[in-house]
Design a protein around this motif. Sequence first.
Motif, PDB file in Angstrom:
ATOM      1  N   SER A 268      84.706   8.777  64.875  1.00  0.00           N
ATOM      2  CA  SER A 268      84.119   9.987  65.468  1.00  0.00           C
ATOM      3  C   SER A 268      82.676   9.741  65.914  1.00  0.00           C
ATOM      4  O   SER A 268      82.256  10.259  66.950  1.00  0.00           O
ATOM      5  CB  SER A 268      84.200  11.167  64.504  1.00  0.00           C
ATOM      6  OG  SER A 268      83.456  10.910  63.344  1.00  0.00           O
ATOM      7  N   GLU A 269      81.943   8.947  65.167  1.00  0.00           N
ATOM      8  CA  GLU A 269      80.575   8.606  65.583  1.00  0.00           C
ATOM      9  C   GLU A 269      80.614   7.788  66.874  1.00  0.00           C
ATOM     10  O   GLU A 269      79.846   8.047  67.809  1.00  0.00           O
ATOM     11  CB  GLU A 269      79.859   7.803  64.490  1.00  0.00           C
ATOM     12  CG  GLU A 269      78.456   7.395  64.886  1.00  0.00           C
ATOM     13  CD  GLU A 269      77.770   6.496  63.858  1.00  0.00           C
ATOM     14  OE1 GLU A 269      76.568   6.214  64.064  1.00  0.00           O
ATOM     15  OE2 GLU A 269      78.400   6.065  62.884  1.00  0.00           O
ATOM     16  N   ALA A 270      81.519   6.831  66.961  1.00  0.00           N
ATOM     17  CA  ALA A 270      81.652   6.013  68.168  1.00  0.00           C
ATOM     18  C   ALA A 270      82.046   6.877  69.363  1.00  0.00           C
ATOM     19  O   ALA A 270      81.532   6.700  70.464  1.00  0.00           O
ATOM     20  CB  ALA A 270      82.673   4.906  67.938  1.00  0.00           C
ATOM     21  N   LYS A 271      82.951   7.835  69.126  1.00  0.00           N
ATOM     22  CA  LYS A 271      83.382   8.715  70.216  1.00  0.00           C
ATOM     23  C   LYS A 271      82.218   9.600  70.673  1.00  0.00           C
ATOM     24  O   LYS A 271      82.060   9.858  71.864  1.00  0.00           O
ATOM     25  CB  LYS A 271      84.569   9.563  69.769  1.00  0.00           C
ATOM     26  CG  LYS A 271      85.291  10.222  70.907  1.00  0.00           C
ATOM     27  CD  LYS A 271      86.610  10.836  70.454  1.00  0.00           C
ATOM     28  CE  LYS A 271      87.309  11.533  71.587  1.00  0.00           C
ATOM     29  NZ  LYS A 271      88.565  12.150  71.178  1.00  0.00           N
ATOM     30  N   ASP A 272      81.383  10.047  69.731  1.00  0.00           N
ATOM     31  CA  ASP A 272      80.195  10.827  70.095  1.00  0.00           C
ATOM     32  C   ASP A 272      79.259   9.999  70.972  1.00  0.00           C
ATOM     33  O   ASP A 272      78.721  10.497  71.961  1.00  0.00           O
ATOM     34  CB  ASP A 272      79.458  11.311  68.850  1.00  0.00           C
ATOM     35  CG  ASP A 272      80.198  12.407  68.104  1.00  0.00           C
ATOM     36  OD1 ASP A 272      81.102  13.032  68.693  1.00  0.00           O
ATOM     37  OD2 ASP A 272      79.865  12.629  66.920  1.00  0.00           O
ATOM     38  N   TYR A 273      79.063   8.732  70.613  1.00  0.00           N
ATOM     39  CA  TYR A 273      78.217   7.854  71.421  1.00  0.00           C
ATOM     40  C   TYR A 273      78.849   7.611  72.797  1.00  0.00           C
ATOM     41  O   TYR A 273      78.148   7.503  73.801  1.00  0.00           O
ATOM     42  CB  TYR A 273      77.973   6.514  70.721  1.00  0.00           C
ATOM     43  CG  TYR A 273      76.837   6.550  69.729  1.00  0.00           C
ATOM     44  CD1 TYR A 273      75.518   6.623  70.168  1.00  0.00           C
ATOM     45  CD2 TYR A 273      77.078   6.504  68.366  1.00  0.00           C
ATOM     46  CE1 TYR A 273      74.461   6.657  69.267  1.00  0.00           C
ATOM     47  CE2 TYR A 273      76.031   6.536  67.453  1.00  0.00           C
ATOM     48  CZ  TYR A 273      74.728   6.618  67.908  1.00  0.00           C
ATOM     49  OH  TYR A 273      73.691   6.646  67.023  1.00  0.00           O
ATOM     50  N   LEU A 274      80.170   7.541  72.842  1.00  0.00           N
ATOM     51  CA  LEU A 274      80.866   7.354  74.117  1.00  0.00           C
ATOM     52  C   LEU A 274      80.633   8.549  75.041  1.00  0.00           C
ATOM     53  O   LEU A 274      80.321   8.381  76.219  1.00  0.00           O
ATOM     54  CB  LEU A 274      82.369   7.162  73.866  1.00  0.00           C
ATOM     55  CG  LEU A 274      83.240   6.939  75.092  1.00  0.00           C
ATOM     56  CD1 LEU A 274      82.854   5.656  75.818  1.00  0.00           C
ATOM     57  CD2 LEU A 274      84.713   6.891  74.687  1.00  0.00           C
TER      58      LEU A 274
ATOM     59  N   MET B 209      85.069  -2.055  60.980  1.00  0.00           N
ATOM     60  CA  MET B 209      85.330  -1.609  62.340  1.00  0.00           C
ATOM     61  C   MET B 209      84.681  -2.574  63.328  1.00  0.00           C
ATOM     62  O   MET B 209      83.490  -2.845  63.271  1.00  0.00           O
ATOM     63  CB  MET B 209      84.789  -0.179  62.548  1.00  0.00           C
ATOM     64  CG  MET B 209      85.174   0.398  63.881  1.00  0.00           C
ATOM     65  SD  MET B 209      84.975   2.186  64.046  1.00  0.00           S
ATOM     66  CE  MET B 209      83.220   2.363  64.134  1.00  0.00           C
ATOM     67  N   SER B 210      85.517  -3.124  64.229  1.00  0.00           N
ATOM     68  CA  SER B 210      85.006  -4.069  65.222  1.00  0.00           C
ATOM     69  C   SER B 210      84.983  -3.459  66.618  1.00  0.00           C
ATOM     70  O   SER B 210      84.385  -4.011  67.527  1.00  0.00           O
ATOM     71  CB  SER B 210      85.864  -5.330  65.228  1.00  0.00           C
ATOM     72  OG  SER B 210      87.197  -5.002  65.580  1.00  0.00           O
ATOM     73  N   GLY B 211      85.661  -2.327  66.773  1.00  0.00           N
ATOM     74  CA  GLY B 211      85.723  -1.666  68.060  1.00  0.00           C
ATOM     75  C   GLY B 211      86.577  -0.423  67.951  1.00  0.00           C
ATOM     76  O   GLY B 211      87.098  -0.103  66.881  1.00  0.00           O
ATOM     77  N   ILE B 212      86.703   0.264  69.064  1.00  0.00           N
ATOM     78  CA  ILE B 212      87.629   1.397  69.121  1.00  0.00           C
ATOM     79  C   ILE B 212      88.560   1.160  70.296  1.00  0.00           C
ATOM     80  O   ILE B 212      88.127   0.752  71.374  1.00  0.00           O
ATOM     81  CB  ILE B 212      86.900   2.767  69.224  1.00  0.00           C
ATOM     82  CG1 ILE B 212      85.923   2.810  70.397  1.00  0.00           C
ATOM     83  CG2 ILE B 212      86.213   3.113  67.922  1.00  0.00           C
ATOM     84  CD1 ILE B 212      85.287   4.176  70.632  1.00  0.00           C
TER      85      ILE B 212
END
Length: 178
Positions: A112-118, A71-74
Motif C-alpha cells: 500500500s505504501e508503494a501504491k501510494d508512491y506510485l 519486498m523487491s518490487g510490486i
Amino acid sequence: MRMAIGLASILVTIGVIVWIMSAITLPATKQALDVKKRVTPQVEQMAGHTSDGTRAVDTVQVAREERGGRMSGIVVTEVVEGAAMDKYFGLKKGDSITEIGPLSVRDMSSVSEAKDYLVDAYQRSGQITVTRGGKEIKLPLPPAAKTPASPAATPTAGGASGDPLQKQLDAIQTAPAQ
C-alpha cells in the motif's frame, strides 16, 4: 429621409459591434477554450483522477514481489486499459515496478505504501522503473518512443512542410557553425 438616416446609423452601429466581437471577443474566447482543453488533463492528473472521475489509484492493482523474504518490487496484476496508469505510464499486466521516482521499492514497508508512491508519481508527472520481459525500462516512455512518427509529421529537409516557422527552424538547424 430622417428614418432612412436613423436606420442606416443603427445598421452601422450593429456592424461595428459585430466587427468588435469578431475581432476581439471571439478570438479571446477561443483562446481561453483552447487553454482549458490543454490544461484540464494536467489538472485532473495532479488531482489524481481522470475526466470521468475515476481515481488513479483504482486503475491499477498490484501485488508484493519478494526475494529473500523481503519486498523487491510490486507486480502489476491488473491495469484498466485506457485509464490513468495505462495512459500515463503505459503499465502492462506483469510489469514489476522496482523504483518509483528516486525511491527503490525495496525500501518501502508495504504494497500500500508503494501504491501510494506510485499514485504520487502519477500526480507529479514522475518516472518509475519497471522490469518488463527481462528488461529494465523507465516509464513513461518519451513521446517519440510511444508512437512511431508518421512520415507526414516528420519535418523534411529544406522546410518543405510549408510552415514558415518550421522553415526558419530548419534553416537554423542546418546552418553551418561559424
